[in-house]
Design an enzyme around this catalytic site. Structure first.
Site, PDB file in Angstrom:
ATOM      1  N   GLN A   1      -0.308 -17.858 -48.928  1.00 15.27           N
ATOM      2  CA  GLN A   1      -0.040 -18.363 -50.192  1.00 15.27           C
ATOM      3  C   GLN A   1      -0.153 -17.157 -51.209  1.00 15.27           C
ATOM      4  O   GLN A   1      -0.218 -16.209 -51.315  1.00 15.27           O
ATOM      5  CB  GLN A   1      -1.448 -19.416 -50.734  1.00 15.27           C
ATOM      6  CG  GLN A   1      -1.126 -20.057 -52.264  1.00 15.27           C
ATOM      7  CD  GLN A   1      -2.538 -20.447 -52.613  1.00 15.27           C
ATOM      8  OE1 GLN A   1      -3.411 -20.484 -51.959  1.00 15.27           O
ATOM      9  NE2 GLN A   1      -2.180 -21.190 -53.671  1.00 15.27           N
ATOM     10  N   PHE A   2       1.357 -17.486 -51.837  1.00 13.34           N
ATOM     11  CA  PHE A   2       1.634 -16.683 -53.161  1.00 13.34           C
ATOM     12  C   PHE A   2       1.241 -17.260 -54.494  1.00 13.34           C
ATOM     13  O   PHE A   2       1.754 -18.290 -54.641  1.00 13.34           O
ATOM     14  CB  PHE A   2       3.211 -16.093 -52.946  1.00 13.34           C
ATOM     15  CG  PHE A   2       3.238 -15.356 -51.918  1.00 13.34           C
ATOM     16  CD1 PHE A   2       3.123 -13.991 -51.599  1.00 13.34           C
ATOM     17  CD2 PHE A   2       3.675 -16.256 -50.525  1.00 13.34           C
ATOM     18  CE1 PHE A   2       3.508 -13.193 -50.336  1.00 13.34           C
ATOM     19  CE2 PHE A   2       3.793 -15.252 -49.280  1.00 13.34           C
ATOM     20  CZ  PHE A   2       3.928 -13.871 -49.315  1.00 13.34           C
ATOM     21  N   THR A   3       0.917 -16.402 -55.411  1.00 14.29           N
ATOM     22  CA  THR A   3       0.817 -16.853 -56.729  1.00 14.29           C
ATOM     23  C   THR A   3       1.497 -16.087 -57.759  1.00 14.29           C
ATOM     24  O   THR A   3       1.279 -14.764 -57.784  1.00 14.29           O
ATOM     25  CB  THR A   3      -0.640 -16.883 -57.079  1.00 14.29           C
ATOM     26  OG1 THR A   3      -1.524 -17.751 -56.433  1.00 14.29           O
ATOM     27  CG2 THR A   3      -0.842 -17.484 -58.653  1.00 14.29           C
TER      28      THR A   3
END
Length: 596
Positions: free
Chosen positions: A524-526
Site C-alpha cells: 500500500q502506498f500513501t
C-alpha cells in the site's frame, strides 16, 4: 500489637467474604456520615449567608452585603449599601479561588461530573481532602451570593465519604464504585428528604446500572441518611407546594408545551455554560485563583437588579409555586439566572446545577401556566402547578435523568394526582433536549475532559492504556528455513496463534504463518505531497513486496491521469500482511519505507 492487628485484619477479611451483609453494613455507615455531612453543610451555608448579608434575616435588619460590619450611618453617608451587595460575591470569590486552586482543583464546578469521572476512570477513588475543600468552597460560594445549588456539592461530599471508607477498607474498584454511589444517594436523600429520589439519582446518573447488587446498599444508605436528617432537622419538605388538581384532561396539552419549552431552555443552559467555560478557561488571561472573584463581580452587578438570583434561590421558587410572581419578572429571572449560574460555575465557583435547574423550571412553568390560564380561562390549574411540573421537566432535561426528576417532585408533593403531568412534561422535555443536544449537562463536561460516557467503564479505562504498555517485547520466532514438520510441532506447543518469520539477521520477513490460515501480501502506498493541500490519497494492491517499484510507477501514472501534480514526489509505502482465517481479516503493519 502486631498480633492484634493480624486478628483484626483476619476478622475484617472474614466479614468481607459475606459480601452482601458487608455491603449493607458499610452502606449504613456511609448513610450516617452522609446525613450528618448534609446537615452540617446546610448550617455552614446559613451561617455564611448571614456573614455576607445574603440571608432574609440580614435583609430585614438592614444588613447590606459585605459592608454589614460598618456602622449604619457610615454605610448611608458613603452610599455603600449597593456596593456591599456587589462586593459580597467578589470577596467570596477571592477566598474560594485560592482555596480550590491550592488544595483540590477537582472541587471546582458542580461536582457531579467529577464523581462520574472517578467512577469511570479511577475505580471510584476520590481524594479524602475533597470533603473539606468542597464543603468550605461551596458554602462560601453560595453564602456570598454565588448563583448555584447545594445538591451537587453534597453529592461530591457524600461520594468522597463513600470512596474514603472503601479506600480505608482496601476494597476492590467494583465495591468502591458502589460505595461512591451510596454516598451520593445519602447526600441527595438527606438534602431533599427524598430517599427514593436519592437512590434513583445514584443508580441513574452516577452508576447507570439498576442491578440489585448495586441497588440494595444504595437504598440502605439513602434511607439511613434520611432518618438522620429527619431526626435532627425534622420531616419537612424542601418547598411548600400548593394543592394541585388536573382541572381538565385537555390541560395535558399545555403540559406538553411546557415540556417543549423546558427542553429548549435546558439546551440553552448547557450551551451557554459551555461557552462561558471556554471564555474563562481559554480566552481570559487571568490566574485561575482570581477568576472566581471576576465571576463574583458579574453576579453582584446582576444581583443589584434581581436579588432573587443570589444563592440557591429557593425563596423565588417558593414565590413562583404560590403564583406570586408577575409575568415580566418571570421572564427576566430566566435570563438573569442563566447568566448568573453559568458565570459562577465557569469562573471557578463551587456549587451545583440542581437548584438552578429547579429555579429555571419554576420560572418557565410559571410563564406557561399564566399563558395557559389566559388562553383557557377556568380550564387550567394555577400557574404554581405548572411551576411545580416545570421543575421536574427542567431537571430531567438538563441531567437526562427523567426517573429521578419525576420521583423527586413526586416525593415533595406526596400527591398522586400530579403524576400524569409530571410524566408527560418530563419525558417530552428530555426528548426535546436530547434531540437538540446529545449530551446532558454532566456528560458534556466529561466529554470536554475526553471521557465518553457511551464508552462505558471498560472503554474509558482503555483510553488511558498505551500500546507500549500492552505490547510483548519478547516473542517466539520462526526462521524462514525451518522445515515444515518442525513448524507444525512448534505451532502445537505454543500458546500463540501467530508466529513471525525472520531471516538470518533476525529481521522479520514479509510473511506470516498461522495454524489454519493462509497468507496474502498487500503493498500500500500513501501520497504525502501533492497540489491538493491536506489530501492524502492512498493506493493499495495485492502483490508481493518485490513489485513495489512497479506499483509505484503505476500509481504515478494513475495520479497523472487524474490531473494530480506531484510536487515533492514523496510517498510512504506500507507493507501489510493480511491473514485470512475463518473469522475477520487481520491486518498487521510489517514495515514502512520511503520512496522518492
Amino acid at each position: 500489637m502486631q498480633r492484634l492487628q493480624f486478628h483484626a485484619r483476619s476478622l475484617l477479611q472474614g466479614f468481607q467474604s459475606h459480601e452482601r451483609v458487608f455491603s449493607i453494613t458499610v452502606a449504613v455507615a456511609i448513610g450516617v456520615l452522609a446525613g450528618f455531612a448534609a446537615i452540617a453543610f446546610q448550617y455552614m451555608i446559613f451561617g455564611l449567608r448571614g456573614v455576607f448579608g445574603m440571608s432574609q434575616e440580614s435583609a430585614r435588619e438592614g444588613v447590606q452585603g459585605a459592608f454589614w460590619m460598618l456602622p449604619e450611618y457610615t454605610a448611608e453617608l458613603a452610599g455603600l449599601a449597593g456596593l456591599g451587595i456587589v462586593l459580597s460575591p467578589v470577596i467570596g470569590g477571592l477566598i474560594v479561588g485560592p482555596l480550590i486552586h491550592r488544595f483540590a482543583p477537582e472541587a471546582r464546578g458542580h461536582g457531579v461530573p467529577e464523581v462520574m469521572a472517578a467512577v469511570l476512570t479511577k475505580g471510584g477513588y476520590i481524594r479524602p481532602r475533597v470533603v473539606a475543600v468542597k464543603a468550605l468552597a461551596s458554602a462560601l460560594t453560595i453564602g456570598s451570593g454565588g448563583s448555584v445549588g447545594r445538591e451537587g456539592p453534597i453529592v461530591q461530599i457524600g461520594s468522597t465519604i463513600g470512596s474514603t471508607l472503601g479506600y480505608l477498607l482496601r476494597l476492590p474498584p467494583r465495591l468502591m464504585r458502589i460505595f461512591v454511589a451510596c454516598g451520593a444517594a445519602g447526600g441527595i436523600a438527606a438534602t431533599f428528604n427524598a430517599p427514593i429520589a436519592g437512590s434513583l439519582f445514584a443508580v441513574e446518573i452516577i452508576l447507570g446500572d439498576f442491578g440489585f447488587v448495586q441497588l440494595a446498599p444504595i437504598v440502605t444508605s439513602a434511607v439511613t441518611a434520611t432518618v438522620i436528617s429527619r431526626g435532627l432537622v425534622g420531616n419537612f419538605a424542601a418547598f411548600e407546594v400548593p394543592p394541585y388538581e388536573l382541572v381538565n384532561p385537555f390541560e395535558l396539552l399545555p403540559y406538553i408545551g411546557l415540556g417543549l419549552a423546558c427542553g429548549c431552555v435546558a439546551v440553552v443552559f448547557i450551551r451557554l455554560l459551555d461557552r462561558m467555560e471556554n471564555l474563562f478557561d481559554q480566552r481570559l488571561r487571568l490566574h485561575d485563583a482570581l477568576k472566581p472573584a471576576l465571576g463574583g463581580l458579574v453576579i453582584g452587578l446582576i444581583g443589584l437588579f434581581f436579588h432573587q438570583i443570589f444563592g440557591v434561590g429557593y425563596e423565588a421558587v417558593g414565590a413562583a409555586l404560590q403564583g406570586n410572581l408577575p409575568v415580566l419578572l418571570l421572564c427576566a429571572l430566566i435570563f438573569a439566572k442563566l447568566i448568573a449560574t453559568t458565570v459562577t460555575l465557569a469562573s471557578g465557583g463551587s456549587g451545583g446545577i440542581f437548584a438552578p435547574s429547579l429555579f429555571l423550571g419554576a420560572m418557565v412553568g410559571g410563564l406557561v401556566g399564566k399563558a395557559a390560564g389566559a388562553i383557557l380561562p377556568g380550564l387550567t390549574a394555577s400557574s404554581g402547578a405548572y411551576s411545580l411540573v416545570g421543575m421536574a421537566a427542567m431537571v430531567g432535561a438538563t441531567t437526562h435523568a427523567p426517573i429521578t426528576a419525576i420521583m423527586i417532585i413526586f416525593e415533595l408533593t406526596n400527591d398522586y394526582q400530579i403524576i400524569l403531568p409530571l410524566m408527560i412534561s418530563t419525558v417530552i422535555s428530555v426528548l426535546t433536549a436530547s434531540t437538540l443536544w446529545r449530551q446532558s449537562i454532566y456528560t458534556h463536561k466529561l466529554q470536554r475532559k475526553g471521557i465518553e460516557i457511551d464508552y462505558g467503564l471498560e472503554g474509558n479505562l482503555l483510553k488511558n492504556v498505551r500500546v507500549r504498555d500492552m505490547m510483548r517485547k519478547e516473542f517466539e520466532q520462526v526462521p524462514q528455513d525451518l522445515p515444515f514438520n518442525f513448524l507444525v510441532d512448534q505451532l502445537l506447543q505454543t500458546a500463540r496463534s501467530h508466529l513471525p518469520v525472520v531471516d538470518e539477521q533476525g529481521k522479520m520477513n514479509l510473511s506470516l504463518l498461522d495454524a489454519g490460515g493462509s497468507v496474502l501480501m498487500v503493498s500500500q502506498f500513501t501520497l504525502y505531497g501533492d497540489s491538493r493541500k491536506g489530501n492524502r490519497p492512498s493506493y493499495s494492491r495485492a502483490a508481493p513486496p518485490t513489485q513495489a517499484k512497479e506499483l509505484y510507477q503505476e500509481l504515478i501514472e494513475q495520479l497523472r491521469l487524474e490531473g494530480v501534480t506531484v510536487e515533492a514526489g514523496k510517498f510512504q509505502a506500507t507493507m501489510k500482511v493480511a491473514l485470512i482465517n475463518d473469522g475477520p481479516v487481520t491486518l498487521i503493519v510489517d514495515s514502512n519505507k520511503q520512496y522518492y
